[in-house]
Design an enzyme around this catalytic site. Structure first.
Site, short mmCIF file in Angstrom:
data_model
loop_
_atom_site.label_atom_id
_atom_site.label_comp_id
_atom_site.label_asym_id
_atom_site.label_seq_id
_atom_site.Cartn_x
_atom_site.Cartn_y
_atom_site.Cartn_z
N HIS A 5 38.10 35.86 47.60
CA HIS A 5 37.14 36.04 46.52
C HIS A 5 37.76 36.65 45.27
O HIS A 5 38.56 37.57 45.35
CB HIS A 5 36.00 36.95 47.01
N GLU A 25 38.82 31.43 45.46
CA GLU A 25 37.80 31.29 44.43
C GLU A 25 38.26 32.06 43.20
O GLU A 25 38.76 33.18 43.31
CB GLU A 25 36.47 31.85 44.95
N ASP A 27 37.19 32.75 38.84
CA ASP A 27 36.11 32.68 37.86
C ASP A 27 36.61 32.09 36.55
O ASP A 27 37.67 32.48 36.05
CB ASP A 27 35.55 34.08 37.61
N HIS A 41 36.41 37.68 35.81
CA HIS A 41 35.06 37.98 36.24
C HIS A 41 34.38 38.96 35.30
O HIS A 41 33.31 38.69 34.76
CB HIS A 41 35.06 38.54 37.67
N ASP A 85 34.61 29.10 40.14
CA ASP A 85 33.33 29.75 39.94
C ASP A 85 33.04 29.79 38.44
O ASP A 85 33.58 30.62 37.71
CB ASP A 85 33.34 31.17 40.53
#
EC number: 4.6.1.-
Length: 274
Positions: A5, A25, A27, A41, A85
């Site tokens: 993540h 993942e 962002d 993020h 993401d």
């Protein structure tokens, strides 16, 4: 699938792979004009994590291309899925189409290199809300207009905002998407979340003739007890800040004969028939 993540800095890629992730993942942050600029993020984010790590998006793609290209010195065989993401909520809804065009072109130029790259990872487009569906339309339009519609076979769709599953199905119908769909369910690791919606997604996944969910994963899991709970329900994947903890849980007697890590030979768009 064990999804690392918030892997937003280039140096974090190897860090999460070394912990056992086979998917990552990251962002994508956009400028006001809808141009994808950085992997980032921002604050707030998960408890215990630094929220500000980042990289230039195109430089990140250049690096991850090498990491997923066989025979490249940086190649890591285990990395088979990239979850982008997307953060279109940070731009006006009118710019969602522009954002989809831009991400598609950047993948064409920096990851797939318009047919000249051997990078092999599957791509999962994580869209926060169904209202941003024009991003998906633009992405697919751009691949077609640029002459690379075949890359659609490598790309899946996932709505991550915990919205009503029937509402998500309705939008997928509008877009004509009947396959290559993942469904996420979760919340930041700072809070607890029940399993009602997760169970509903799994039930739909397993319903014969239901074409709108191929895989289901839970996020962001850090406690082993919640990992065990999700595995008992039958999820296809887990997103975690701690892939090594997921690995340890998978080795436990209860799960060792039921689950294994996905490899490149496992098609992420096909339902697993155990």
């Amino acid at each position: 699938w064990i999804m690392g993540h918030m892997v937003n800095a280039i140096e974090q890629v190897d860090e999460f792979l070394n912990l056992g992730a086979n998917a990552i993942e990251f962002d994508i942050d956009f400028g006001k004009d809808g141009i994808a600029q950085i992997t980032h993020h921002g604050i707030p984010c998960d408890c215990g994590r630094k929220c500000t790590k980042k990289a230039i998006f195109t430089e990140y793609l250049d690096n991850i291309r090498q990491v997923t290209t066989p025979d490249d010195p940086k190649f890591r065989e285990q990395l088979v899925l990239l979850a982008l993401d997307l953060k279109p909520q940070r731009i006006s809804s009118a710019k969602a189409y522009r954002a989809g065009e831009d991400v598609a072109k950047k993948l064409l130029d920096h990851y797939w290199q318009r047919g000249n790259s051997r990078a092999r990872a599957y791509i999962l487009l994580n869209i926060p809300l169904v209202e941003d569906y024009e991003f998906i339309r633009a992405f697919k339009d751009t691949l077609r207009n640029e002459g690379y519609e075949s890359y659609n076979d490598k790309v899946g769709i996932n709505f991550t905002g915990n919205e009503d599953l029937d509402k998500i199905r309705d939008v997928l119908e509008i877009l004509g998407i009947l396959k290559q769909v993942w469904q996420a369910d979760g919340i930041t690791s700072c809070f607890a979340r029940g399993t009602e919606r997760l169970k509903e997604a799994l039930e739909k996944r397993d319903t014969p003739g239901y074409n709108y969910i191929n895989k289901v994963y839970a996020w962001t899991l850090v406690r082993k007890s919640i990992m065990r709970r999700s595995l008992r329900l039958g999820v296809d994947g887990v997103m975690s800040n701690n892939p090594d903890r997921v690995i340890k849980v998978l080795k436990e007697k209860e799960f060792a004969d039921k689950f294994r890590l996905a490899t490149y030979n496992d098609n992420p768009w096909e339902r697993f028939r155990g």
